[in-house]
Design a protein around this motif. Structure first.
Motif, PDB file in Angstrom:
ATOM      1  N   VAL A  15       1.091  -1.031   0.183  1.00 19.92           N
ATOM      2  CA  VAL A  15       0.242   0.549  -0.271  1.00 19.92           C
ATOM      3  C   VAL A  15       0.822   1.175   0.339  1.00 19.92           C
ATOM      4  O   VAL A  15       0.633   1.903  -1.112  1.00 19.92           O
ATOM      5  CB  VAL A  15      -0.910  -0.094   0.993  1.00 19.92           C
ATOM      6  CG1 VAL A  15      -1.426   1.525   1.685  1.00 19.92           C
ATOM      7  CG2 VAL A  15      -2.358  -1.110   1.227  1.00 19.92           C
ATOM      8  N   ALA A  16       1.821   1.362   0.702  1.00 16.02           N
ATOM      9  CA  ALA A  16       2.763   2.428   1.172  1.00 16.02           C
ATOM     10  C   ALA A  16       3.751   2.863  -0.362  1.00 16.02           C
ATOM     11  O   ALA A  16       3.827   3.337  -0.851  1.00 16.02           O
ATOM     12  CB  ALA A  16       3.814   2.173   2.067  1.00 16.02           C
ATOM     13  N   LEU A  17       4.251   1.267  -1.705  1.00  8.45           N
ATOM     14  CA  LEU A  17       4.562   1.534  -2.428  1.00  8.45           C
ATOM     15  C   LEU A  17       3.706   2.077  -3.581  1.00  8.45           C
ATOM     16  O   LEU A  17       3.511   2.578  -3.737  1.00  8.45           O
ATOM     17  CB  LEU A  17       4.457   0.528  -2.670  1.00  8.45           C
ATOM     18  CG  LEU A  17       5.849   0.299  -4.525  1.00  8.45           C
ATOM     19  CD1 LEU A  17       7.157   1.464  -4.723  1.00  8.45           C
ATOM     20  CD2 LEU A  17       6.231  -1.187  -4.691  1.00  8.45           C
ATOM     21  N   ALA A  18       1.895   2.172  -3.501  1.00  5.03           N
ATOM     22  CA  ALA A  18       1.370   2.219  -4.434  1.00  5.03           C
ATOM     23  C   ALA A  18       0.626   3.696  -4.918  1.00  5.03           C
ATOM     24  O   ALA A  18       0.247   4.468  -5.596  1.00  5.03           O
ATOM     25  CB  ALA A  18       0.031   0.971  -4.000  1.00  5.03           C
ATOM     26  N   ARG A  19       0.520   3.794  -3.362  1.00  4.73           N
ATOM     27  CA  ARG A  19       0.985   5.456  -2.767  1.00  4.73           C
ATOM     28  C   ARG A  19       1.582   6.287  -3.553  1.00  4.73           C
ATOM     29  O   ARG A  19       1.963   7.732  -3.701  1.00  4.73           O
ATOM     30  CB  ARG A  19       0.628   5.910  -1.120  1.00  4.73           C
ATOM     31  CG  ARG A  19      -0.683   5.152  -0.975  1.00  4.73           C
ATOM     32  CD  ARG A  19      -0.872   5.115   0.600  1.00  4.73           C
ATOM     33  NE  ARG A  19      -2.437   5.124   1.461  1.00  4.73           N
ATOM     34  CZ  ARG A  19      -2.921   4.794   2.281  1.00  4.73           C
ATOM     35  NH1 ARG A  19      -2.155   5.166   3.464  1.00  4.73           N
ATOM     36  NH2 ARG A  19      -4.157   5.041   2.096  1.00  4.73           N
ATOM     37  N   SER A  20       3.225   5.925  -2.330  1.00  3.03           N
ATOM     38  CA  SER A  20       4.054   6.820  -3.424  1.00  3.03           C
ATOM     39  C   SER A  20       4.576   7.009  -4.166  1.00  3.03           C
ATOM     40  O   SER A  20       5.464   7.703  -5.229  1.00  3.03           O
ATOM     41  CB  SER A  20       5.146   6.292  -2.044  1.00  3.03           C
ATOM     42  OG  SER A  20       5.602   5.170  -2.580  1.00  3.03           O
ATOM     43  N   SER A  21       4.292   5.957  -5.525  1.00  4.32           N
ATOM     44  CA  SER A  21       4.511   5.634  -6.577  1.00  4.32           C
ATOM     45  C   SER A  21       3.196   6.705  -7.570  1.00  4.32           C
ATOM     46  O   SER A  21       2.489   6.721  -7.225  1.00  4.32           O
ATOM     47  CB  SER A  21       4.267   4.784  -7.128  1.00  4.32           C
ATOM     48  OG  SER A  21       5.196   4.070  -8.356  1.00  4.32           O
ATOM     49  N   ARG A  22       3.930   6.521  -8.189  1.00  6.85           N
ATOM     50  CA  ARG A  22       2.980   7.609  -9.746  1.00  6.85           C
ATOM     51  C   ARG A  22       2.624   6.635 -10.211  1.00  6.85           C
ATOM     52  O   ARG A  22       2.153   6.988 -11.457  1.00  6.85           O
ATOM     53  CB  ARG A  22       3.999   8.875 -10.212  1.00  6.85           C
ATOM     54  CG  ARG A  22       3.802  10.078  -9.261  1.00  6.85           C
ATOM     55  CD  ARG A  22       4.297  11.287 -10.690  1.00  6.85           C
ATOM     56  NE  ARG A  22       4.128  12.336  -9.099  1.00  6.85           N
ATOM     57  CZ  ARG A  22       4.173  14.007  -9.554  1.00  6.85           C
ATOM     58  NH1 ARG A  22       3.488  13.556 -10.973  1.00  6.85           N
ATOM     59  NH2 ARG A  22       4.178  13.953  -8.622  1.00  6.85           N
ATOM     60  N   ARG A  23       3.517   5.380 -10.255  1.00  2.17           N
ATOM     61  CA  ARG A  23       2.696   4.253 -11.445  1.00  2.17           C
ATOM     62  C   ARG A  23       1.312   3.962 -11.732  1.00  2.17           C
ATOM     63  O   ARG A  23       0.546   3.650 -10.031  1.00  2.17           O
ATOM     64  CB  ARG A  23       3.661   3.254 -11.612  1.00  2.17           C
ATOM     65  CG  ARG A  23       5.445   3.230 -11.955  1.00  2.17           C
ATOM     66  CD  ARG A  23       6.262   2.412 -11.592  1.00  2.17           C
ATOM     67  NE  ARG A  23       5.832   2.366  -9.679  1.00  2.17           N
ATOM     68  CZ  ARG A  23       6.903   1.075  -9.664  1.00  2.17           C
ATOM     69  NH1 ARG A  23       7.109   1.067 -10.327  1.00  2.17           N
ATOM     70  NH2 ARG A  23       6.689   1.230  -8.935  1.00  2.17           N
ATOM     71  N   PRO A  24       0.649   3.249 -12.502  1.00  5.19           N
ATOM     72  CA  PRO A  24      -0.741   2.715 -12.398  1.00  5.19           C
ATOM     73  C   PRO A  24      -0.907   1.776 -11.189  1.00  5.19           C
ATOM     74  O   PRO A  24       0.381   0.647 -10.996  1.00  5.19           O
ATOM     75  CB  PRO A  24      -1.376   1.771 -13.334  1.00  5.19           C
ATOM     76  CG  PRO A  24       0.106   2.923 -14.191  1.00  5.19           C
ATOM     77  CD  PRO A  24       0.889   2.818 -13.582  1.00  5.19           C
TER      78      PRO A  24
END
Length: 66
Positions: A15-24
């Motif tokens: 979740v942290a990775l998804a939130r911090s990334s601009r990737r889909p």
């Protein structure tokens, strides 16, 4: 409840990775080897947990069910 395939720490990291990334989300999920809908659900669950009113709603639902 049964055992989860992914630990709470793994889910939180994803979740942290998804939130911090601009990737889909779908691309991040593929990189992590999880289904994109699974990752979306983890994100949704984390967002609901951060909302104070979500806790109140779940407590109220539990009281009604009892």
């Amino acid at each position: 409840m049964g055992a989860y395939k992914y630990s709470a720490e793994s889910r939180a990291d994803a979740v942290a990775l998804a939130r911090s990334s601009r990737r889909p989300v779908s691309r991040i999920a593929a990189e992590l080897g999880v289904n994109h809908e699974t990752l979306r659900q983890w994100i949704k669950t984390a967002e609901n947990a951060e909302r104070p009113e979500a806790l109140a709603e779940s407590t109220k639902d539990a009281e009604i069910a009892a």
